[in-house]
Design an enzyme around this catalytic site. Sequence first.
Site, short mmCIF file in Angstrom:
data_model
loop_
_atom_site.label_atom_id
_atom_site.label_comp_id
_atom_site.label_asym_id
_atom_site.label_seq_id
_atom_site.Cartn_x
_atom_site.Cartn_y
_atom_site.Cartn_z
N ASP A 71 52.00 36.69 4.89
CA ASP A 71 50.70 36.71 5.57
C ASP A 71 49.59 37.45 4.81
O ASP A 71 48.51 36.92 4.59
CB ASP A 71 50.84 37.24 7.01
CG ASP A 71 51.66 38.51 7.12
OD1 ASP A 71 52.07 39.06 6.07
OD2 ASP A 71 51.89 38.96 8.26
N ASP A 87 62.40 48.63 8.69
CA ASP A 87 63.61 47.94 8.25
C ASP A 87 63.44 47.55 6.78
O ASP A 87 62.33 47.52 6.26
CB ASP A 87 63.87 46.68 9.11
CG ASP A 87 62.58 46.01 9.53
OD1 ASP A 87 61.65 45.96 8.69
OD2 ASP A 87 62.48 45.53 10.67
N ASP A 116 64.03 44.60 4.15
CA ASP A 116 64.36 43.18 3.98
C ASP A 116 64.57 42.90 2.50
O ASP A 116 63.87 43.43 1.64
CB ASP A 116 63.20 42.31 4.50
CG ASP A 116 63.03 42.46 6.00
OD1 ASP A 116 64.02 42.79 6.68
OD2 ASP A 116 61.91 42.25 6.51
P1 ATP Z 1 56.88 46.06 10.54
O1 ATP Z 1 56.73 47.43 9.99
O2 ATP Z 1 56.18 45.84 11.82
O3 ATP Z 1 58.32 45.56 10.54
P2 ATP Z 1 56.58 44.01 8.55
O4 ATP Z 1 55.46 43.68 7.61
O5 ATP Z 1 57.89 44.39 7.92
O6 ATP Z 1 56.06 45.14 9.52
P3 ATP Z 1 58.03 41.92 9.86
O7 ATP Z 1 57.69 41.22 11.12
O8 ATP Z 1 59.26 42.74 9.78
O9 ATP Z 1 56.74 42.78 9.50
O10 ATP Z 1 58.04 40.81 8.72
C1 ATP Z 1 58.53 41.04 7.42
C2 ATP Z 1 57.67 40.33 6.40
O11 ATP Z 1 57.70 38.92 6.63
C3 ATP Z 1 56.19 40.71 6.42
O12 ATP Z 1 55.94 41.87 5.67
C4 ATP Z 1 55.54 39.49 5.82
O13 ATP Z 1 55.65 39.51 4.42
C5 ATP Z 1 56.41 38.37 6.34
N1 ATP Z 1 55.87 37.81 7.60
C6 ATP Z 1 56.14 38.19 8.87
N2 ATP Z 1 55.47 37.46 9.76
C7 ATP Z 1 54.76 36.55 9.05
C8 ATP Z 1 53.87 35.49 9.40
N3 ATP Z 1 53.56 35.24 10.66
N4 ATP Z 1 53.33 34.77 8.38
C9 ATP Z 1 53.65 35.01 7.09
N5 ATP Z 1 54.46 36.00 6.71
C10 ATP Z 1 55.02 36.77 7.66
MG MG Z 2 59.66 44.73 9.04
#
Ligand code: ATP
Ligand code: MG
Length: 444
Positions: free
Chosen positions: A148, A58, A60
């Site tokens: 994170d 996705d 963001d």
């Molecule tokens: P995916 O490919 O699984 O979507 P993602 O890194 O985009 O991986 P998301 O859950 O969509 O993960 O979260 C988007 C962003 O929000 C992450 O890249 C990170 O920067 C932040 N984030 C998500 N969860 C946390 C957390 N528990 N603590 C701090 N930052 C977080």
């Molecule tokens: Mg994501």
Amino acid sequence: MMKTMQPRIIPREEHGISRKQISPNALRTLYRLHDNGFIAYLAGGCVRDLLLERTPKDFDITTDAAPGQIKRLFRNCRLVGRRFRLAHLHFPNEILEVSTFRAAAPPDGEKTGETDHNQYPRHLKDEDGMVLRDNVFGTPEEDALRRDFTINALAYNIADFSVIDYSTGLSDLTQRLIRPIGDPFVRFTEDPVRMIRAVRFAASHDLVIEPAAWEILCELSSTITRAAPARLYEEMLKLFMLGSARPVFPLLEASGLLDALFLGLSKKLHGNGDLRKALQTNLECLDRLSRRGLPPSPALFLAALFGPGLEEEALARHRDGIPHQQALDAACAVFLEGFCKIVCIPGRVGGQLRRILAFQPLLHRMPPRRPSSLVSRPDFADAMSYLYMMAKTGEKDKTALEWWNLFLSEAPSAIPSEPPTDESPAKRRRKRRRRRRPAAQAAV
Ligand code: ATP
Ligand code: MG
């Protein structure tokens, strides 16, 4: 107050992200924000994935526009979230999340008493340092540093197509390292789910958790149970249903997360090579389904992980004189009651797990009674996938699987195109159609 740091800015010519890789909706949204005088970044996992030449799940977007300003700019915007308002932009084929830059929770000991209009403290930690509430607007830098891992804190700036790095995300990405931003002990304590995210990214993106952070993760793994059970369920699905169940398992085991999350399973695996091999085969089957674009249902993942143990348990009760179905019901009920204290399994999914297992004797009866009517049951595809897994691991003989595969190949008309439902046809039409796993593909 966090001290300001100069970010590293990587100009367009020096990184590999091209606008062609970005979803057209995301691109138009970034431009509209920018044209209206706002900062507009792609942020988080999508920037990481674009730099790794992977397709992001996705896109963001982060901005300095306040939620109300975003809403005024986009007609397809809905604001969600009670305390920290996020904007969701609805497009026919995707929903984009646009969030206003957000600040991190201040370190322990700093004043946390600012309040929002409801008189709730905006930042709140419990006595062990876990963040309970964290909702205040911030600067782009604060927004990056509250994330994170360093590789998840990169931003792509639509103003000049540069990549912005406030920590060490780019060099960690080059070294393929997962490194928490700041002190790993503090960051894993603030939010224990970050430990699960670390092992998930390591497995799915073929990365290594930075050694000092790994040590702390192992030390803190038992605290994972402090996270909310409903959230742990969501994380569990991401761990096992997105195609990297097999590689993530050894990391869960070595870190102690497996022990904390599924105590019974971890104990059973010790010294039981056959069970370990069976489990590995099941996880490979789950991954194969995901890779084919047919992600396993949550109930099938539970069956893959816990089915053999539950069947064994039911058999033991049956030997004590309890009828088979009743014995299975009892074994599932005891398991779900214990497990749900840590990971909240929705009742519907628990019911499906029980039905997948209860289906097995019907599939194994040779020849089966009224096979076409069994095929039209809603849990047939999952029950067949489970039958396949058990045959592949050598847990059960292959006769039933071979019979059913032949039956399905000779009588494809027996395969229902829609799951049967008790709802009225009109109600059914309104529901969004999801791709259903055809029964013939149940054999993974
Ligand atoms: P995916 O490919 O699984 O979507 P993602 O890194 O985009 O991986 P998301 O859950 O969509 O993960 O979260 C988007 C962003 O929000 C992450 O890249 C990170 O920067 C932040 N984030 C998500 N969860 C946390 C957390 N528990 N603590 C701090 N930052 C977080
Ligand atoms: Mg994501």
